[in-house]
Design a protein around this motif. Structure first.
Motif, PDB file in Angstrom:
ATOM      1  N   ARG A  65       0.819  -1.213   0.000  1.00  0.00           N
ATOM      2  CA  ARG A  65       0.000   0.000   0.000  1.00  0.00           C
ATOM      3  C   ARG A  65       0.856   1.268   0.000  1.00  0.00           C
ATOM      4  O   ARG A  65       0.562   2.256   0.699  1.00  0.00           O
ATOM      5  CB  ARG A  65      -0.973  -0.009   1.171  1.00  0.00           C
ATOM      6  N   VAL A  66       1.934   1.203  -0.796  1.00  0.00           N
ATOM      7  CA  VAL A  66       2.816   2.360  -0.951  1.00  0.00           C
ATOM      8  C   VAL A  66       2.374   3.119  -2.194  1.00  0.00           C
ATOM      9  O   VAL A  66       2.269   2.550  -3.282  1.00  0.00           O
ATOM     10  CB  VAL A  66       4.297   1.922  -1.087  1.00  0.00           C
ATOM     11  N   ASP A  67       2.098   4.398  -2.013  1.00  0.00           N
ATOM     12  CA  ASP A  67       1.635   5.238  -3.111  1.00  0.00           C
ATOM     13  C   ASP A  67       2.812   6.019  -3.687  1.00  0.00           C
ATOM     14  O   ASP A  67       3.426   6.824  -2.991  1.00  0.00           O
ATOM     15  CB  ASP A  67       0.550   6.194  -2.600  1.00  0.00           C
ATOM     16  N   VAL A  68       3.140   5.735  -4.934  1.00  0.00           N
ATOM     17  CA  VAL A  68       4.172   6.485  -5.642  1.00  0.00           C
ATOM     18  C   VAL A  68       3.529   7.112  -6.874  1.00  0.00           C
ATOM     19  O   VAL A  68       2.587   6.566  -7.440  1.00  0.00           O
ATOM     20  CB  VAL A  68       5.379   5.601  -6.048  1.00  0.00           C
ATOM     21  N   LYS A  69       4.058   8.243  -7.280  1.00  0.00           N
ATOM     22  CA  LYS A  69       3.524   8.924  -8.462  1.00  0.00           C
ATOM     23  C   LYS A  69       4.052   8.255  -9.734  1.00  0.00           C
ATOM     24  O   LYS A  69       3.338   8.116 -10.708  1.00  0.00           O
ATOM     25  CB  LYS A  69       3.918  10.399  -8.430  1.00  0.00           C
ATOM     26  N   ASP A  70       5.317   7.815  -9.701  1.00  0.00           N
ATOM     27  CA  ASP A  70       5.924   7.209 -10.889  1.00  0.00           C
ATOM     28  C   ASP A  70       7.124   6.370 -10.469  1.00  0.00           C
ATOM     29  O   ASP A  70       7.714   6.594  -9.413  1.00  0.00           O
ATOM     30  CB  ASP A  70       6.380   8.312 -11.863  1.00  0.00           C
ATOM     31  N   ILE A  71       7.443   5.401 -11.301  1.00  0.00           N
ATOM     32  CA  ILE A  71       8.638   4.568 -11.134  1.00  0.00           C
ATOM     33  C   ILE A  71       9.337   4.515 -12.479  1.00  0.00           C
ATOM     34  O   ILE A  71       8.695   4.265 -13.508  1.00  0.00           O
ATOM     35  CB  ILE A  71       8.292   3.122 -10.711  1.00  0.00           C
ATOM     36  N   LYS A  72      10.624   4.741 -12.483  1.00  0.00           N
ATOM     37  CA  LYS A  72      11.425   4.565 -13.696  1.00  0.00           C
ATOM     38  C   LYS A  72      12.526   3.560 -13.378  1.00  0.00           C
ATOM     39  O   LYS A  72      13.152   3.630 -12.330  1.00  0.00           O
ATOM     40  CB  LYS A  72      12.020   5.879 -14.168  1.00  0.00           C
ATOM     41  N   THR A  99       5.501  12.068  -3.067  1.00  0.00           N
ATOM     42  CA  THR A  99       5.562  12.904  -1.871  1.00  0.00           C
ATOM     43  C   THR A  99       5.674  12.002  -0.643  1.00  0.00           C
ATOM     44  O   THR A  99       4.964  11.006  -0.548  1.00  0.00           O
ATOM     45  CB  THR A  99       4.289  13.766  -1.765  1.00  0.00           C
ATOM     46  N   ASP A 100       6.571  12.362   0.253  1.00  0.00           N
ATOM     47  CA  ASP A 100       6.764  11.597   1.497  1.00  0.00           C
ATOM     48  C   ASP A 100       6.942  10.100   1.213  1.00  0.00           C
ATOM     49  O   ASP A 100       6.239   9.249   1.779  1.00  0.00           O
ATOM     50  CB  ASP A 100       5.599  11.820   2.469  1.00  0.00           C
ATOM     51  N   LEU A 101       7.862   9.782   0.339  1.00  0.00           N
ATOM     52  CA  LEU A 101       8.099   8.382  -0.034  1.00  0.00           C
ATOM     53  C   LEU A 101       8.651   7.594   1.150  1.00  0.00           C
ATOM     54  O   LEU A 101       9.589   8.042   1.808  1.00  0.00           O
ATOM     55  CB  LEU A 101       9.079   8.302  -1.213  1.00  0.00           C
ATOM     56  N   PRO A 102       8.094   6.423   1.423  1.00  0.00           N
ATOM     57  CA  PRO A 102       8.575   5.596   2.537  1.00  0.00           C
ATOM     58  C   PRO A 102       9.827   4.807   2.117  1.00  0.00           C
ATOM     59  O   PRO A 102       9.733   3.709   1.584  1.00  0.00           O
ATOM     60  CB  PRO A 102       7.387   4.674   2.818  1.00  0.00           C
ATOM     61  N   HIS A 137      12.907  11.009  -5.930  1.00  0.00           N
ATOM     62  CA  HIS A 137      12.522  12.353  -6.418  1.00  0.00           C
ATOM     63  C   HIS A 137      11.270  12.733  -5.639  1.00  0.00           C
ATOM     64  O   HIS A 137      10.170  12.331  -5.996  1.00  0.00           O
ATOM     65  CB  HIS A 137      12.235  12.346  -7.924  1.00  0.00           C
ATOM     66  N   GLU A 138      11.463  13.489  -4.570  1.00  0.00           N
ATOM     67  CA  GLU A 138      10.342  13.847  -3.707  1.00  0.00           C
ATOM     68  C   GLU A 138       9.892  15.271  -3.990  1.00  0.00           C
ATOM     69  O   GLU A 138      10.713  16.167  -4.145  1.00  0.00           O
ATOM     70  CB  GLU A 138      10.729  13.671  -2.254  1.00  0.00           C
ATOM     71  N   GLU A 139       8.595  15.415  -4.056  1.00  0.00           N
ATOM     72  CA  GLU A 139       8.009  16.724  -4.377  1.00  0.00           C
ATOM     73  C   GLU A 139       7.684  17.489  -3.117  1.00  0.00           C
ATOM     74  O   GLU A 139       7.437  16.977  -2.086  1.00  0.00           O
ATOM     75  CB  GLU A 139       6.731  16.534  -5.191  1.00  0.00           C
TER      76      GLU A 139
END
Length: 139
Positions: A65-72, A99-102, A137-139
């Motif tokens: 349940r980790v929310d990321v905006k994008d993965i490259k 944002t606030d990546l764990p 890359h944290e916003e």
């Protein structure tokens, strides 16, 4: 379970396959006599590794349940100079955007992919060094 891929010759140095309903052409570059009509077979090895571990990342992070905006995911391989030329090592760069990546969970997901789930990585590691790094890359 077995997998089978069949290639049909298109003339000169090009081949085509239909894999699970998706067509793909491989060919050589013009510098060696090909017509640049498709993917280079050797570079598909890098794509296979990036795709395999990328799928793992998406599945593992979803379960966590980790929310990321994008993965490259990018993979670089260094070729030998002698023939036959082959990759003597590969390096994977995982980039995560959000944002606030764990970080701990993401690092765990990468480790699980590398050590338990990605069959492409497991095979390659039997023959060559495969290293990795994580960039956030944290916003």
């Amino acid at each position: 379970m077995k997998h089978k891929v069949e290639m049909s010759w298109l003339g000169n140095l090009a081949y085509e396959t239909d894999m699970d309903g998706h067509k793909m052409i491989t060919d050589a570059g013009t510098e060696v006599g090909g017509e640049d009509r498709g993917f280079r077979p050797k570079k598909l090895m890098l794509t296979a590794l990036a795709g395999c571990t990328g799928i793992d990342m998406a599945l593992i992070l979803k379960k966590m349940r980790v929310d990321v905006k994008d993965i490259k995911v990018s993979v670089e391989g260094e070729l030998t100079e002698e023939q036959p030329s082959y990759y003597k090592n590969m390096h994977i760069v995982f980039e995560f955007f959000g944002t606030d990546l764990p970080h701990k969970k993401i690092e765990r997901a990468v480790k699980l992919s590398e050590e338990e789930y990605c069959g492409v990585s497991a095979l390659y590691k039997q023959a060559i060094p495969v290293t990795s790094e994580i960039i956030y890359h944290e916003e």
